[in-house]
Design a protein around this motif. Structure first.
Motif, PDB file in Angstrom:
ATOM      1  N   ILE A  23       1.228  -5.507   5.414  1.00  0.00           N
ATOM      2  CA  ILE A  23       0.815  -4.159   5.008  1.00  0.00           C
ATOM      3  C   ILE A  23       1.986  -3.385   4.417  1.00  0.00           C
ATOM      4  CG2 ILE A  23      -0.073  -1.943   5.814  1.00  0.00           C
ATOM      5  CD1 ILE A  23      -1.712  -3.431   7.880  1.00  0.00           C
ATOM      6  N   GLU A  24       3.129  -3.410   5.090  1.00  0.00           N
ATOM      7  CA  GLU A  24       4.284  -2.658   4.591  1.00  0.00           C
ATOM      8  C   GLU A  24       4.792  -3.250   3.285  1.00  0.00           C
ATOM      9  OE1 GLU A  24       5.127   0.232   5.709  1.00  0.00           O
ATOM     10  OE2 GLU A  24       3.489  -0.037   7.140  1.00  0.00           O
ATOM     11  N   ALA A  25       4.741  -4.567   3.152  1.00  0.00           N
ATOM     12  CA  ALA A  25       5.155  -5.194   1.887  1.00  0.00           C
ATOM     13  C   ALA A  25       4.233  -4.782   0.752  1.00  0.00           C
ATOM     14  CB  ALA A  25       5.164  -6.711   2.038  1.00  0.00           C
ATOM     15  N   ALA A  26       2.946  -4.686   1.042  1.00  0.00           N
ATOM     16  CA  ALA A  26       1.989  -4.251   0.018  1.00  0.00           C
ATOM     17  C   ALA A  26       2.247  -2.800  -0.367  1.00  0.00           C
ATOM     18  CB  ALA A  26       0.562  -4.427   0.521  1.00  0.00           C
ATOM     19  N   ARG A  27       2.530  -1.952   0.614  1.00  0.00           N
ATOM     20  CA  ARG A  27       2.794  -0.542   0.322  1.00  0.00           C
ATOM     21  C   ARG A  27       4.067  -0.358  -0.493  1.00  0.00           C
ATOM     22  NH1 ARG A  27       1.013   1.419   6.300  1.00  0.00           N
ATOM     23  NH2 ARG A  27      -1.156   1.956   5.794  1.00  0.00           N
ATOM     24  N   ALA A  28       4.997  -1.303  -0.364  1.00  0.00           N
ATOM     25  CA  ALA A  28       6.272  -1.195  -1.072  1.00  0.00           C
ATOM     26  C   ALA A  28       6.189  -1.639  -2.532  1.00  0.00           C
ATOM     27  CB  ALA A  28       7.332  -2.020  -0.344  1.00  0.00           C
ATOM     28  N   VAL A  29       5.071  -2.213  -2.942  1.00  0.00           N
ATOM     29  CA  VAL A  29       4.922  -2.656  -4.332  1.00  0.00           C
ATOM     30  C   VAL A  29       4.939  -1.434  -5.249  1.00  0.00           C
ATOM     31  CG1 VAL A  29       3.336  -3.716  -5.990  1.00  0.00           C
ATOM     32  CG2 VAL A  29       3.657  -4.751  -3.730  1.00  0.00           C
ATOM     33  N   PRO A  30       5.768  -1.436  -6.291  1.00  0.00           N
ATOM     34  CA  PRO A  30       5.791  -0.295  -7.218  1.00  0.00           C
ATOM     35  C   PRO A  30       4.406  -0.019  -7.795  1.00  0.00           C
ATOM     36  CG  PRO A  30       7.658  -1.751  -7.628  1.00  0.00           C
ATOM     37  CD  PRO A  30       6.772  -2.463  -6.637  1.00  0.00           C
ATOM     38  N   GLY A  31       4.036   1.231  -7.811  1.00  0.00           N
ATOM     39  CA  GLY A  31       2.738   1.633  -8.345  1.00  0.00           C
ATOM     40  C   GLY A  31       1.644   1.745  -7.308  1.00  0.00           C
ATOM     41  N   ILE A  32       1.843   1.177  -6.122  1.00  0.00           N
ATOM     42  CA  ILE A  32       0.815   1.260  -5.084  1.00  0.00           C
ATOM     43  C   ILE A  32       0.858   2.639  -4.432  1.00  0.00           C
ATOM     44  CG2 ILE A  32       0.111   0.414  -2.809  1.00  0.00           C
ATOM     45  CD1 ILE A  32      -0.753  -1.385  -5.058  1.00  0.00           C
ATOM     46  N   ALA A  33      -0.285   3.319  -4.449  1.00  0.00           N
ATOM     47  CA  ALA A  33      -0.385   4.656  -3.872  1.00  0.00           C
ATOM     48  C   ALA A  33      -0.843   4.634  -2.423  1.00  0.00           C
ATOM     49  CB  ALA A  33      -1.344   5.509  -4.700  1.00  0.00           C
ATOM     50  N   ASP A  34      -1.626   3.628  -2.050  1.00  0.00           N
ATOM     51  CA  ASP A  34      -2.103   3.559  -0.666  1.00  0.00           C
ATOM     52  C   ASP A  34      -2.657   2.170  -0.388  1.00  0.00           C
ATOM     53  OD1 ASP A  34      -2.577   4.380   1.901  1.00  0.00           O
ATOM     54  OD2 ASP A  34      -4.164   5.798   1.415  1.00  0.00           O
ATOM     55  N   VAL A  35      -2.514   1.757   0.859  1.00  0.00           N
ATOM     56  CA  VAL A  35      -3.117   0.524   1.378  1.00  0.00           C
ATOM     57  C   VAL A  35      -3.922   0.921   2.599  1.00  0.00           C
ATOM     58  CG1 VAL A  35      -2.728  -1.764   2.360  1.00  0.00           C
ATOM     59  CG2 VAL A  35      -1.198  -0.901   0.564  1.00  0.00           C
ATOM     60  N   VAL A  36      -5.232   0.768   2.537  1.00  0.00           N
ATOM     61  CA  VAL A  36      -6.105   1.164   3.636  1.00  0.00           C
ATOM     62  C   VAL A  36      -6.740  -0.084   4.231  1.00  0.00           C
ATOM     63  CG1 VAL A  36      -8.180   2.431   4.301  1.00  0.00           C
ATOM     64  CG2 VAL A  36      -6.575   3.428   2.656  1.00  0.00           C
ATOM     65  N   VAL A  37      -6.531  -0.309   5.516  1.00  0.00           N
ATOM     66  CA  VAL A  37      -7.181  -1.404   6.235  1.00  0.00           C
ATOM     67  C   VAL A  37      -8.264  -0.784   7.106  1.00  0.00           C
ATOM     68  CG1 VAL A  37      -6.906  -3.266   7.902  1.00  0.00           C
ATOM     69  CG2 VAL A  37      -5.120  -2.840   6.192  1.00  0.00           C
ATOM     70  N   ALA A  38      -9.512  -1.094   6.783  1.00  0.00           N
ATOM     71  CA  ALA A  38     -10.645  -0.480   7.472  1.00  0.00           C
ATOM     72  C   ALA A  38     -11.095  -1.282   8.684  1.00  0.00           C
ATOM     73  CB  ALA A  38     -11.814  -0.312   6.506  1.00  0.00           C
ATOM     74  N   ALA A  39     -10.896  -2.587   8.667  1.00  0.00           N
ATOM     75  CA  ALA A  39     -11.318  -3.440   9.782  1.00  0.00           C
ATOM     76  C   ALA A  39     -10.235  -3.473  10.849  1.00  0.00           C
ATOM     77  CB  ALA A  39     -11.607  -4.851   9.279  1.00  0.00           C
ATOM     78  N   ALA A  40     -10.646  -3.515  12.108  1.00  0.00           N
ATOM     79  CA  ALA A  40      -9.711  -3.554  13.230  1.00  0.00           C
ATOM     80  C   ALA A  40      -9.643  -4.970  13.802  1.00  0.00           C
ATOM     81  CB  ALA A  40     -10.143  -2.577  14.311  1.00  0.00           C
TER      82      ALA A  40
END
Length: 408
Positions: free
Chosen positions: A344-361
């Motif tokens: 998740i943090e690696a995805a958020r660190a990608v340039p241009g990414i504004a948000d990463v939302v994980v809806a499933a628990a």
């Protein structure tokens, strides 16, 4: 302390809850599910059904509440209107605007009355559909839907009579009133207008192009704003044309339905013969981050405007193109139990990414993405052009790993 009641704690409410926190607004999330994503994001959880208006009123007795919203949720709009009326809260809704959001047949009748283009259709109890379709002369192929549901639940395209019975039964199963709507299936390019309504008119809007799953399911997988040619980097001419064409039509609908102020999400179809059809209307923010796209692409934070207006503020809205933005749904490849999420943090660190939302628990049973509620989550990205946004989305998706134990 200013307090906002948020009806529904699904992932579509997360943006509203987070935005309220940045404004220093205390939030109460009403949801029957104590494990809903919004329950953890809110300051308080009111663990009661959003449809139980008397129970909500009783639970809030003696409490100060300054506003009520139902982000990304049609089903909660009647409760929002009822609660605003009973508690004396700011409300731009009308009975007609709410009904158009939760009754597809009523909305089609309003469009017909205004002379707007649209499909031939019939609505009623599903066991009466065959005779009703004959009487209404609805041409094949057909789209069968529950009239009072959303999120692509119970929707089926039917090409021949043999498939009609199962499709009607599936639609009725998702209708609280056992009422279905059957429409002529129209082809074309799918778009969505995300808009802000002020003084009964569209103050700002952005048009996204939707990408959908293949039939028999029609579930949104991506939204691109501004909408246009998938192959091109700049679709400004088409996006500007669609926005210009959609705005007066949506103004007509706001006037006809008495919608004074708030957020608006409308599905649009551009047919091969260049008709612009308003398929559905929702007097609320769009889900899956669509409201956030308006901010990323045009500088209008639709969620912030929605919250401020619900709290009684007068908001000035000004839109200016800033670039391109998109969201992508994350779906499960197989049915099973979600046992791990990494990256998740690696995805958020990608340039241009504004948000990463994980809806499933973790521990949830997940299923392939055939309805909006079945998603694992979604990605939001922005950039100077479509190619840059696509690269950001792909890099972020590659960084994520969902571990699913398939059912035996």
């Amino acid at each position: 302390m200013t307090t906002l009641l948020v009806l529904g704690g699904a992932d579509g409410a997360l943006g509203t809850l987070r935005l309220a926190r940045t404004l220093g607004v205390h939030t109460i999330c009403a949801d029957a599910r104590a494990d809903a994503p919004g329950a953890a994001a809110a300051d308080e959880l009111l663990n009661v059904s959003t449809l139980a208006v008397p129970a909500i009123v009783a639970a809030l007795r003696g409490r100060r509440v300054d506003g009520v919203v139902s982000p990304a949720s049609d089903v909660n709009l009647p409760s929002q209107y009822a609660l605003a009326t009973r508690l004396g809260l700011p409300c731009g809704l009308s009975e007609e605007a709410v009904r158009a959001s939760v009754d597809k047949g009523y909305f089609r009748s309003v469009c017909d009355g205004l002379g707007l283009p649209g499909p031939r259709w019939w609505q009623g109890r599903h066991r009466q559909a065959r005779q009703g379709l004959r009487d209404a002369a609805v041409p094949w192929p057909l789209m069968v839907k529950p009239t009072d549901s959303s999120g692509s639940r119970g929707i089926t395209r039917v090409a021949e009579p043999a498939g009609l019975g199962p499709a009607l039964a599936a639609a009725a199963a998702f209708s609280r009133r056992d009422v279905v709507i059957v429409e002529e299936f129209l082809t074309g390019r799918h778009f969505t207008a995300e808009a802000v309504v002020v003084d009964g008119r569209i103050a700002a809007t952005g048009v996204t192009e939707r990408r959908l799953t293949d039939p028999p399911y029609f579930v949104t997988t991506e939204h691109w704003m501004p909408g246009g040619d998938h192959a091109g980097d700049l679709a400004g001419d088409l996006a500007e044309d669609l926005s210009g064409r959609a705005r007066p039509v949506l103004d007509q609908l706001c006037a006809a339905l008495g919608y004074r102020w708030g957020a608006l999400n409308a599905d649009l179809l551009l047919t091969p013969d260049d008709r612009l059809v308003v398929g559905e209307w929702g007097a609320r923010t769009g889900g899956n981050g669509v409201a956030e796209l308006l901010g990323l692409a045009y500088g209008v934070d639709a969620t912030e405007v929605y919250v401020r207006m619900a709290l009684g503020e007068r908001v000035e809205v000004s839109a200016e193109p800033r670039g391109h933005a998109a969201f992508r749904v994350l779906g499960a490849p197989v049915e099973g139990k979600l046992v791990g999420v990494d990256g998740i943090e690696a995805a958020r660190a990608v340039p241009g990414i504004a948000d990463v939302v994980v809806a499933a628990a973790l521990g949830d049973t997940v299923v392939p993405y055939t309805r909006a509620g079945a998603k694992l989550g979604y990605l939001l990205a922005s950039g100077p052009g479509r190619a840059a946004v696509a690269e950001s989305l792909s890099a972020a998706e590659s960084a994520l790993r969902f571990d699913i134990e398939p059912d035996a």
